[in-house]
Structures are given as structure tokens and as C-alpha cells.
Enzyme design. Structure first.
Site, PDB file in Angstrom:
ATOM      1  N   ASP A 102       4.120   1.623  10.345  1.00 40.23           N
ATOM      2  CA  ASP A 102       3.118   1.342   9.306  1.00 40.23           C
ATOM      3  C   ASP A 102       2.451   0.006   9.625  1.00 40.23           C
ATOM      4  OD1 ASP A 102       1.634   1.762   7.001  1.00 40.23           O
ATOM      5  OD2 ASP A 102       3.148   0.867   5.694  1.00 40.23           O
TER       6      ASP A 102
ATOM      7  N   PHE B 115       0.821  -1.207   0.000  1.00 34.28           N
ATOM      8  CA  PHE B 115       0.000   0.000   0.000  1.00 34.28           C
ATOM      9  C   PHE B 115       0.858   1.261   0.000  1.00 34.28           C
ATOM     10  CE2 PHE B 115      -2.066  -3.478   2.267  1.00 34.28           C
ATOM     11  CZ  PHE B 115      -3.239  -3.629   1.538  1.00 34.28           C
TER      12      PHE B 115
ATOM     13  N   HIS C  43       3.487   6.316   8.264  1.00 34.39           N
ATOM     14  CA  HIS C  43       2.718   6.233   7.023  1.00 34.39           C
ATOM     15  C   HIS C  43       1.222   6.377   7.303  1.00 34.39           C
ATOM     16  CE1 HIS C  43       1.463   4.186   3.087  1.00 34.39           C
ATOM     17  NE2 HIS C  43       1.918   5.385   2.820  1.00 34.39           N
ATOM     18  N   ASP C  44       0.487   6.791   6.271  1.00 37.86           N
ATOM     19  CA  ASP C  44      -0.971   6.948   6.325  1.00 37.86           C
ATOM     20  C   ASP C  44      -1.411   8.066   7.247  1.00 37.86           C
ATOM     21  OD1 ASP C  44      -1.595   4.738   4.485  1.00 37.86           O
ATOM     22  OD2 ASP C  44      -0.766   3.489   6.066  1.00 37.86           O
TER      23      ASP C  44
ATOM     24  N   SER D 239       4.582  -5.892  17.832  1.00 37.00           N
ATOM     25  CA  SER D 239       5.692  -4.943  17.936  1.00 37.00           C
ATOM     26  C   SER D 239       5.988  -4.492  19.371  1.00 37.00           C
ATOM     27  CB  SER D 239       5.477  -3.770  16.986  1.00 37.00           C
ATOM     28  OG  SER D 239       4.906  -2.676  17.605  1.00 37.00           O
TER      29      SER D 239
ATOM     30  N   HIS E 258      -3.546   0.032  11.889  1.00 36.86           N
ATOM     31  CA  HIS E 258      -3.952   1.435  11.861  1.00 36.86           C
ATOM     32  C   HIS E 258      -5.069   1.752  12.848  1.00 36.86           C
ATOM     33  CE1 HIS E 258      -1.439   1.046   8.434  1.00 36.86           C
ATOM     34  NE2 HIS E 258      -1.650   2.263   7.997  1.00 36.86           N
TER      35      HIS E 258
ATOM     36  N   ASP F  71       6.715  -7.803  12.262  1.00 34.49           N
ATOM     37  CA  ASP F  71       5.322  -8.034  11.840  1.00 34.49           C
ATOM     38  C   ASP F  71       4.892  -9.390  12.400  1.00 34.49           C
ATOM     39  OD1 ASP F  71       2.880  -8.478  10.279  1.00 34.49           O
ATOM     40  OD2 ASP F  71       3.653  -6.986   8.884  1.00 34.49           O
TER      41      ASP F  71
ATOM     42  N   SER G  70       7.558  -1.987   1.223  1.00 29.73           N
ATOM     43  CA  SER G  70       8.315  -0.895   1.848  1.00 29.73           C
ATOM     44  C   SER G  70       9.677  -1.378   2.332  1.00 29.73           C
ATOM     45  CB  SER G  70       7.523  -0.293   3.011  1.00 29.73           C
ATOM     46  OG  SER G  70       7.074  -1.313   3.879  1.00 29.73           O
TER      47      SER G  70
ATOM     48  N   GLY H 100      -1.776 -10.144   9.328  1.00 31.79           N
ATOM     49  CA  GLY H 100      -2.640  -9.089   8.796  1.00 31.79           C
ATOM     50  C   GLY H 100      -3.178  -8.215   9.912  1.00 31.79           C
TER      51      GLY H 100
HETATM   52 MG    MG Z   1       0.623   2.130   5.202  1.00 34.01          MG
END
Ligand code: MG
Length: 211
Positions: free
Chosen positions: A140, A17, A168-169, A123, A143, A70, A51, A74
């Protein structure tokens, strides 16, 4: 910006993304980080590794290490009712997303395995367990409010003075995206610990000015 054509082709073919312009800005921020093998670049939320290719390429040039954190299951936004479910990533064993294999293949194809280390887990747990002193932290991951704030709270104290924080975002306008990345962006801005040094699309970059 002149990344190797083979790398840009692989980036374009990798699920993710991060638009190209923002990825190149991420690479540029990474090159400003005081990174080494013992003071790594930390990525929170690697997904399939798009990324990570930008960060890994920068790390290779600097002979530094990327720690790519990570859980590879997901984020909540990768599941319904959010529109970001990629059914091809669902594991037949768990019926949940598993991005680890795709991630590893991305890094292998790029030839970046000597510079990129995957750390599989939540994390905040990884931050607590490892005691990493980071040259750069790229947030990132999930969210939602809790994961986003936990990433910020867990990792910004791990950044060395002069280190780079990227988020990010970040969307000022609520109609463009969720609030939590913007909230932690504001937290960094108002903390007095960071100087804002870059903004490209929804990617924001800071330098840590206080230990
Ligand atoms: Mg992102």
C-alpha cells in the site's frame, strides 16, 4: 469482528485511507499468516499508521513483529495535482510531508511499540538490505507505476510459502482508481504463485502456494 473499542476509536482518529471494513479484512488476513518474531509481517506504506494498527494488533495476538516500511515523505499522490495533500503533515524543515512523527505517536498511543518496528527508507532498498523472510506482505505504498511494481518485484520473492500477500487500492474500473495496484493484482493472479483468498472493497488477499 471484535477489536478492542479503544483500538477502534484510535483507528477512527488516525489519518489514512483504509476504510474500516477493509481494515478488518486486513486484520483477518494477518491472523492467517505464519508470522513470528523472526518471520515478520511487512507493511509497505504506513503513512500515519492507521493500517499498521490492524496489523500490529494481530501481531500482538500472535507474538509476531510488524516491519512497517515507509520513507515517510509521502507518495506522489500526496502532492498536487492529486487531491490527497494534508497540509498539516508538511514539515517546516523540508517543506515536504513528514509522516514519521504522526506514525510513531499512533503506535505509542496504541501500546503497540513492542510489536511494531518502523523501517525508514525506500521499500526496494529495504528489501535488498535486510533479507527479510516475510509471513505477510501488505502493499500500500506509492500508487504510481514504478513504485508499485518495484514493491511487488522486491517483496513477493521474500514471502514464505503459505504466506499472505495483500494489495490495497485494487480497482477493476479505471474511473475508480489508478491502474498500477490493479496491474500487480493481475500479476499475482496469473503468476501461479498465489491463490486468491479474500476480496473486500479494494483490498485483495492471496496465499502464496509456491516457494
Ligand atoms: Mg491504500
Amino acid at each position: 469482528m471484535s477489536l478492542p473499542p479503544k483500538l477502534t476509536d484510535l483507528i477512527a482518529a488516525t489519518r489514512g485511507f483504509l476504510p474500516r471494513e477493509e481494515g478488518e479484512a486486513l486484520y483477518g488476513l494477518c491472523r492467517q499468516a505464519p508470522a513470528s518474531r523472526s518471520q515478520p509481517i511487512v507493511e509497505i506504506g504506513s503513512y500515519c499508521g492507521r493500517s499498521t494498527l490492524y496489523l500490529g494488533h494481530a501481531a500482538k495476538e500472535m507474538d509476531a513483529t510488524v516491519v512497517a516500511v515507509d520513507h515517510h515523505r509521502g507518495s506522489e499522490e500526496n502532492y498536487p495535482p492529486f487531491p490527497y495533500l494534508d497540509a498539516t503533515l508538511i514539515s517546516p524543515f523540508t517543506s515536504r510531508i513528514d509522516t514519521l512523527q504522526a506514525f510513531r505517536e499512533t503506535i505509542r498511543l496504541a501500546g503497540l511499540e513492542p510489536w511494531v518496528m518502523a523501517l525508514i527508507g525506500n521499500s526496494p532498498t529495504v528489501a535488498e538490505a535486510t533479507g527479510i523472510r516475510a509471513a505477510m506482505v501488505f502493499i500500500d505504498g506509492g500508487h504510481g507505476g514504478l513504485p508499485c511494481w518495484m514493491d511487488y518485484i522486491s517483496w513477493t520473492p521474500r514471502l514464505v510459502k503459505g504466506g499472505i500477500l495483500a494489495i490495497h487500492d485494487v480497482f477493476e474500473d479505471p474511473s475508480e482508481g489508478g491502474r498500477p495496484p490493479y496491474e500487480i493484482y493481475l500479476a499475482a493472479r496469473h503468476s501461479g504463485d498465489f491463490e486468491e483468498i479474500a476480496r473486500v472493497g479494494s483490498l485483495a488477499g492471496f496465499r502464496k502456494v509456491r516457494a
